[in-house]
Design a protein around this motif. Sequence first.
Motif, PDB file in Angstrom:
ATOM      1  N   ASN A  12       0.937  -1.083   0.002  1.00 42.97           N
ATOM      2  CA  ASN A  12       0.044  -0.004  -0.177  1.00 42.97           C
ATOM      3  C   ASN A  12       0.948   1.287   0.125  1.00 42.97           C
ATOM      4  OD1 ASN A  12      -2.748  -1.273   0.069  1.00 42.97           O
ATOM      5  ND2 ASN A  12      -2.868  -1.382   1.983  1.00 42.97           N
ATOM      6  N   LYS A  13       1.998   1.335   0.813  1.00 44.67           N
ATOM      7  CA  LYS A  13       2.901   2.377   0.989  1.00 44.67           C
ATOM      8  C   LYS A  13       3.329   2.485  -0.381  1.00 44.67           C
ATOM      9  CE  LYS A  13       6.906   4.059   3.435  1.00 44.67           C
ATOM     10  NZ  LYS A  13       7.903   3.785   4.385  1.00 44.67           N
ATOM     11  N   GLN A  14       3.982   1.450  -1.199  1.00 45.57           N
ATOM     12  CA  GLN A  14       4.624   1.620  -2.623  1.00 45.57           C
ATOM     13  C   GLN A  14       3.374   2.101  -3.532  1.00 45.57           C
ATOM     14  OE1 GLN A  14       5.815  -2.233  -3.961  1.00 45.57           O
ATOM     15  NE2 GLN A  14       7.051  -1.076  -5.474  1.00 45.57           N
ATOM     16  N   ARG A  15       2.189   1.949  -3.396  1.00 41.49           N
ATOM     17  CA  ARG A  15       1.204   2.065  -4.404  1.00 41.49           C
ATOM     18  C   ARG A  15       0.870   3.576  -4.117  1.00 41.49           C
ATOM     19  NH1 ARG A  15      -3.872  -1.479  -3.956  1.00 41.49           N
ATOM     20  NH2 ARG A  15      -3.874  -0.654  -2.143  1.00 41.49           N
ATOM     21  N   LYS A  16       0.632   4.050  -3.003  1.00 45.34           N
ATOM     22  CA  LYS A  16       0.634   5.527  -2.695  1.00 45.34           C
ATOM     23  C   LYS A  16       1.792   6.410  -3.182  1.00 45.34           C
ATOM     24  CE  LYS A  16      -2.422   5.010   1.490  1.00 45.34           C
ATOM     25  NZ  LYS A  16      -2.389   5.036   2.938  1.00 45.34           N
ATOM     26  N   GLN A  17       3.035   5.614  -3.037  1.00 44.39           N
ATOM     27  CA  GLN A  17       4.106   6.603  -3.398  1.00 44.39           C
ATOM     28  C   GLN A  17       4.077   6.819  -5.072  1.00 44.39           C
ATOM     29  OE1 GLN A  17       7.780   4.829  -2.457  1.00 44.39           O
ATOM     30  NE2 GLN A  17       9.046   6.741  -2.972  1.00 44.39           N
ATOM     31  N   ARG A  18       3.669   5.547  -5.696  1.00 44.40           N
ATOM     32  CA  ARG A  18       3.663   5.684  -7.166  1.00 44.40           C
ATOM     33  C   ARG A  18       2.543   6.515  -7.490  1.00 44.40           C
ATOM     34  NH1 ARG A  18       4.653  -0.710  -8.065  1.00 44.40           N
ATOM     35  NH2 ARG A  18       2.552  -0.555  -7.374  1.00 44.40           N
ATOM     36  N   SER A  19       1.643   6.512  -6.687  1.00 46.05           N
ATOM     37  CA  SER A  19       0.315   7.418  -7.062  1.00 46.05           C
ATOM     38  C   SER A  19       0.702   8.732  -7.003  1.00 46.05           C
ATOM     39  CB  SER A  19      -0.899   6.883  -6.445  1.00 46.05           C
ATOM     40  OG  SER A  19      -2.245   7.769  -6.633  1.00 46.05           O
ATOM     41  N   GLY A  20       1.309   9.031  -6.289  1.00 46.97           N
ATOM     42  CA  GLY A  20       1.917  10.631  -5.663  1.00 46.97           C
ATOM     43  C   GLY A  20       2.691  11.003  -7.058  1.00 46.97           C
ATOM     44  N   GLU A  21       3.717  10.125  -7.444  1.00 46.18           N
ATOM     45  CA  GLU A  21       4.644  10.533  -8.495  1.00 46.18           C
ATOM     46  C   GLU A  21       3.723  10.706  -9.661  1.00 46.18           C
ATOM     47  OE1 GLU A  21       7.552   7.393  -8.683  1.00 46.18           O
ATOM     48  OE2 GLU A  21       8.296   8.151  -6.744  1.00 46.18           O
ATOM     49  N   HIS A  22       2.681   9.670 -10.018  1.00 44.17           N
ATOM     50  CA  HIS A  22       1.966   9.980 -11.078  1.00 44.17           C
ATOM     51  C   HIS A  22       1.059  11.166 -11.254  1.00 44.17           C
ATOM     52  CE1 HIS A  22      -0.563   8.625 -14.726  1.00 44.17           C
ATOM     53  NE2 HIS A  22      -1.596   8.965 -13.909  1.00 44.17           N
ATOM     54  N   CYS A  23       0.552  11.460 -10.068  1.00 39.22           N
ATOM     55  CA  CYS A  23      -0.169  12.640 -10.019  1.00 39.22           C
ATOM     56  C   CYS A  23       0.667  13.755 -10.476  1.00 39.22           C
ATOM     57  CB  CYS A  23      -0.765  12.980  -8.546  1.00 39.22           C
ATOM     58  SG  CYS A  23      -2.071  11.678  -8.399  1.00 39.22           S
ATOM     59  N   LYS A  24       1.869  13.886 -10.044  1.00 42.17           N
ATOM     60  CA  LYS A  24       2.873  14.898 -10.251  1.00 42.17           C
ATOM     61  C   LYS A  24       3.110  15.135 -11.630  1.00 42.17           C
ATOM     62  CE  LYS A  24       5.175  14.848  -5.736  1.00 42.17           C
ATOM     63  NZ  LYS A  24       6.354  14.691  -5.151  1.00 42.17           N
ATOM     64  N   ASN A  25       3.011  13.920 -12.416  1.00 40.29           N
ATOM     65  CA  ASN A  25       3.618  13.945 -13.874  1.00 40.29           C
ATOM     66  C   ASN A  25       2.455  14.295 -14.745  1.00 40.29           C
ATOM     67  OD1 ASN A  25       6.125  12.890 -13.348  1.00 40.29           O
ATOM     68  ND2 ASN A  25       5.539  10.698 -13.752  1.00 40.29           N
ATOM     69  N   VAL A  26       1.121  13.770 -14.146  1.00 38.78           N
ATOM     70  CA  VAL A  26      -0.035  14.310 -14.860  1.00 38.78           C
ATOM     71  C   VAL A  26      -0.231  15.677 -14.832  1.00 38.78           C
ATOM     72  CG1 VAL A  26      -2.506  13.945 -15.094  1.00 38.78           C
ATOM     73  CG2 VAL A  26      -1.218  12.049 -14.598  1.00 38.78           C
TER      74      VAL A  26
END
Length: 135
Positions: A12-26
């Motif tokens: 879950n922590k890894q998924r949230k981290q990737r989600s945050g990075e994806h949001c920044k890129n978007v």
Amino acid sequence: MKRAKLEREALNKQRKQRSGEHCKNVTASARLLKPKDGKVAGVWNMLRGEMRRIRKQNEFKAWQCQIRDLSELDALIFGHLDQRRELSHEQKQQHQRQTDLKLTLTDEQRKYEQIRKHLQCFAKSRPSRNLDRER
């Protein structure tokens, strides 16, 4: 159980981290194409459909990330279920071995008691030999 919980929390922590990075890129890619202060480039991108294409591309990437996260979670859960199934099977086998051992010990104890009683009866029925008297 604790290890499984820790693994899920790490996922879950890894998924949230990737989600945050994806949001920044978007947001960064969307910001580049938005019309700023009436600039011609932003309007031109909007007219060409570049903004719509980028938005669809971002939505598709987000959907792919969501599918990837769900498949990772499924793999983790199914792995835990397999481990639990194996442990349950081993536990049943161990319980069966203990039951068999208990039955074997009970039988051996019963046989020992029978032999002991038989020897006691035999010793009582037979006159005791006292070697000192015979000499």
